[in-house]
Scaffold this active site. Structure first.
Site, PDB file in Angstrom:
ATOM      1  N   GLU A  65       1.115  -1.216   0.166  1.00  0.00           N
ATOM      2  CA  GLU A  65       0.072   0.051   0.307  1.00  0.00           C
ATOM      3  C   GLU A  65       0.573   1.502   0.266  1.00  0.00           C
ATOM      4  OE1 GLU A  65      -0.411  -3.018   1.829  1.00  0.00           O
ATOM      5  OE2 GLU A  65      -2.924  -3.137   1.931  1.00  0.00           O
ATOM      6  N   GLY A  66       1.999   1.361   0.184  1.00  0.00           N
ATOM      7  CA  GLY A  66       3.055   2.402   0.193  1.00  0.00           C
ATOM      8  C   GLY A  66       3.259   2.750  -1.255  1.00  0.00           C
ATOM      9  N   HIS A  67       4.075   2.136  -2.249  1.00  0.00           N
ATOM     10  CA  HIS A  67       3.886   2.359  -3.253  1.00  0.00           C
ATOM     11  C   HIS A  67       2.514   2.599  -4.044  1.00  0.00           C
ATOM     12  CE1 HIS A  67       6.893  -1.658  -2.599  1.00  0.00           C
ATOM     13  NE2 HIS A  67       7.942  -0.524  -3.255  1.00  0.00           N
ATOM     14  N   GLN A  69      22.546  -0.949  -6.263  1.00  0.00           N
ATOM     15  CA  GLN A  69      22.168  -0.347  -5.165  1.00  0.00           C
ATOM     16  C   GLN A  69      22.159  -0.585  -3.673  1.00  0.00           C
ATOM     17  OE1 GLN A  69      18.218   0.964  -6.569  1.00  0.00           O
ATOM     18  NE2 GLN A  69      17.777   0.775  -4.396  1.00  0.00           N
ATOM     19  N   ASP A 124      12.011   6.139   3.171  1.00  0.00           N
ATOM     20  CA  ASP A 124      13.025   6.406   2.897  1.00  0.00           C
ATOM     21  C   ASP A 124      13.591   7.768   2.523  1.00  0.00           C
ATOM     22  OD1 ASP A 124      13.739   3.635   2.016  1.00  0.00           O
ATOM     23  OD2 ASP A 124      11.740   3.897   1.100  1.00  0.00           O
ATOM     24  N   VAL A 153       3.019   4.834   4.722  1.00  0.00           N
ATOM     25  CA  VAL A 153       2.097   4.149   5.102  1.00  0.00           C
ATOM     26  C   VAL A 153       2.574   2.712   5.785  1.00  0.00           C
ATOM     27  CG1 VAL A 153       0.311   2.364   4.070  1.00  0.00           C
ATOM     28  CG2 VAL A 153       1.076   5.184   2.303  1.00  0.00           C
ATOM     29  N   ARG A 175      10.805  -6.624   2.226  1.00  0.00           N
ATOM     30  CA  ARG A 175      10.962  -7.040   3.252  1.00  0.00           C
ATOM     31  C   ARG A 175      10.568  -7.114   4.591  1.00  0.00           C
ATOM     32  NH1 ARG A 175      15.078  -2.873   1.380  1.00  0.00           N
ATOM     33  NH2 ARG A 175      17.066  -3.674   0.569  1.00  0.00           N
TER      34      ARG A 175
HETATM   35  P1  AMP Z   1      10.873   0.107  -2.643  1.00  0.00           P
HETATM   36  O1  AMP Z   1       9.970  -0.406  -4.069  1.00  0.00           O
HETATM   37  O2  AMP Z   1      11.007  -0.702  -1.884  1.00  0.00           O
HETATM   38  O3  AMP Z   1      12.155   1.375  -3.162  1.00  0.00           O
HETATM   39  O4  AMP Z   1      10.403   1.691  -3.022  1.00  0.00           O
HETATM   40  C1  AMP Z   1       9.331   2.271  -3.705  1.00  0.00           C
HETATM   41  C2  AMP Z   1       8.973   3.715  -3.930  1.00  0.00           C
HETATM   42  O5  AMP Z   1       8.366   3.428  -2.466  1.00  0.00           O
HETATM   43  C3  AMP Z   1       9.887   4.772  -2.456  1.00  0.00           C
HETATM   44  O6  AMP Z   1       9.614   6.109  -3.090  1.00  0.00           O
HETATM   45  C4  AMP Z   1      10.133   4.067  -0.852  1.00  0.00           C
HETATM   46  O7  AMP Z   1      10.387   5.378  -0.566  1.00  0.00           O
HETATM   47  C5  AMP Z   1       8.497   4.024  -1.082  1.00  0.00           C
HETATM   48  N1  AMP Z   1       7.832   3.782  -0.256  1.00  0.00           N
HETATM   49  C6  AMP Z   1       7.988   2.154   0.469  1.00  0.00           C
HETATM   50  N2  AMP Z   1       8.182   1.603   1.111  1.00  0.00           N
HETATM   51  C7  AMP Z   1       7.057   2.799   1.739  1.00  0.00           C
HETATM   52  C8  AMP Z   1       5.481   3.290   2.375  1.00  0.00           C
HETATM   53  N3  AMP Z   1       5.753   2.535   3.678  1.00  0.00           N
HETATM   54  N4  AMP Z   1       4.910   4.428   2.415  1.00  0.00           N
HETATM   55  C9  AMP Z   1       5.112   5.321   1.568  1.00  0.00           C
HETATM   56  N5  AMP Z   1       6.591   5.192   0.252  1.00  0.00           N
HETATM   57  C10 AMP Z   1       6.531   3.952   0.796  1.00  0.00           C
END
Ligand code: AMP
Length: 294
Positions: free
Chosen positions: A30-32, A56, A145, A171, A182
């Site tokens: 849900e964050g994405h 990275q 992040d 989120v 993760r």
């Molecule tokens: P990642 O796939 O983990 O590289 O994350 C992709 C994007 O989603 C990055 O900008 C992260 O900061 C954002 N993101 C990851 N987890 C969350 C979260 N819990 N709430 C909001 N944004 C998130």
């Protein structure tokens, strides 16, 4: 209709009007989705990139264990709906031997920077490639992040990319744990323990909300609340340059990293400026367990 592309040129040719990009490494939660939904309200074309960027990762085991499921991601992107999912093969992102790297000094001196050598260079290099290849007008990043958000903002500004970098709220699960792909690697017991990272941040925010600005007091309160977790760092920094602060002066964020079981987790709580003083952003909470566990 959501189109799946493997090439930047094809994605560009399908993009019209204001283009909003959400860079991700996939395995959506849900964050994405919150970033995609925000982009949906602000842009004509919403592009989501899915690329697990080897450059990275500072640990081969973390890269190997990173969850991947493009079919699942596509189905979730269709619900938003996203216009274009770009899932480039390695050669699209690294077409020739990689001799060019993008790095940001100073902003990477603390927190994640020294603990994950090469990590931010990997992030800024790949984000610069995505900005160059997909030419977005806006790009959406999560506040979880936090240092990454500050570093990418600085990189875009210095390299004169015509893109607005937009930071979005964290989120969280109902108990406060920040969503992360993760999290699926946490055992049930560790999943319970992991909520303590967020509780530490909230405890500091409670003190800040009552008018306290001294960093030592905020950090002490956070350390009391974190319990028995193995904390790597807990630090209040300014959001522009990511340098330690003696006193809370927004925009700033309190960042925490800890290892819980096999998984290294990070979380952040931002303090924004207002006329009445610092305003803490605790993010948004889900009522139900995340789709990560479905
Ligand atoms: P990642 O796939 O983990 O590289 O994350 C992709 C994007 O989603 C990055 O900008 C992260 O900061 C954002 N993101 C990851 N987890 C969350 C979260 N819990 N709430 C909001 N944004 C998130």
């Amino acid at each position: 209709m959501t189109r799946l592309c493997s090439g930047f040129a094809e994605a560009r040719s399908l993009s019209v009007g204001t283009v909003g990009l959400v860079p991700t490494m996939g395995f959506f939660h849900e964050g994405h989705l919150s970033l995609m939904e925000r982009a949906r309200t602000e842009c004509d074309t919403v592009v989501v990139s899915v690329f697990v960027n080897p450059l990275q990762f500072d640990r081969a085991d973390d890269l190997a264990a990173y969850p991947r499921d493009l079919g699942r991601d596509l189905a979730l992107a269709r619900e938003v709906p996203v216009d274009i999912v770009v899932a480039p093969p390695y050669e699209e992102v690294y077409p020739v031997e990689a001799l060019t790297r993008v790095g940001v000094d100073r902003l990477t001196d603390h927190l994640e920077g020294p603990r994950r050598p090469g990590h931010f260079e990997g992030v800024t290099t790949v984000v610069a490639k995505l900005f160059a290849g997909l030419t977005p007008h806006r790009a959406y990043f999560g506040r979880k992040d936090a240092q990454q958000l500050s570093v990418v903002t600085r990189m875009a500004q210095e390299l004169r990319f015509p893109v607005e970098v937009v930071g979005c709220p964290v989120v969280r699960e109902a108990d406060g744990l920040a969503l992360s792909s993760r999290n699926v690697r946490l055992s049930p017991e560790d999943r319970q323990i992991a909520a303590a990272l967020s509780h530490a941040l909230f405890a500091a925010a409670d003190v800040a909300d009552s008018g306290e600005t001294e960093t030592a007091v905020l950090e002490r309160r956070a350390r009391e609340a974190v319990g028995a977790i193995d904390v790597e760092y807990l630090e209040l920094v300014d959001a522009a340059e990511v340098q330690p602060l003696d006193r809370l002066s927004p925009p700033a964020f309190l960042a925490i990293a800890a290892r819980v079981g096999q998984v290294r987790l990070i979380d952040s709580l931002w303090f924004d400026a207002s006329e009445a003083g610092p305003v803490s952003d605790r993010g948004v909470r889900l009522d139900e367990p995340s789709i990560l566990y479905r």
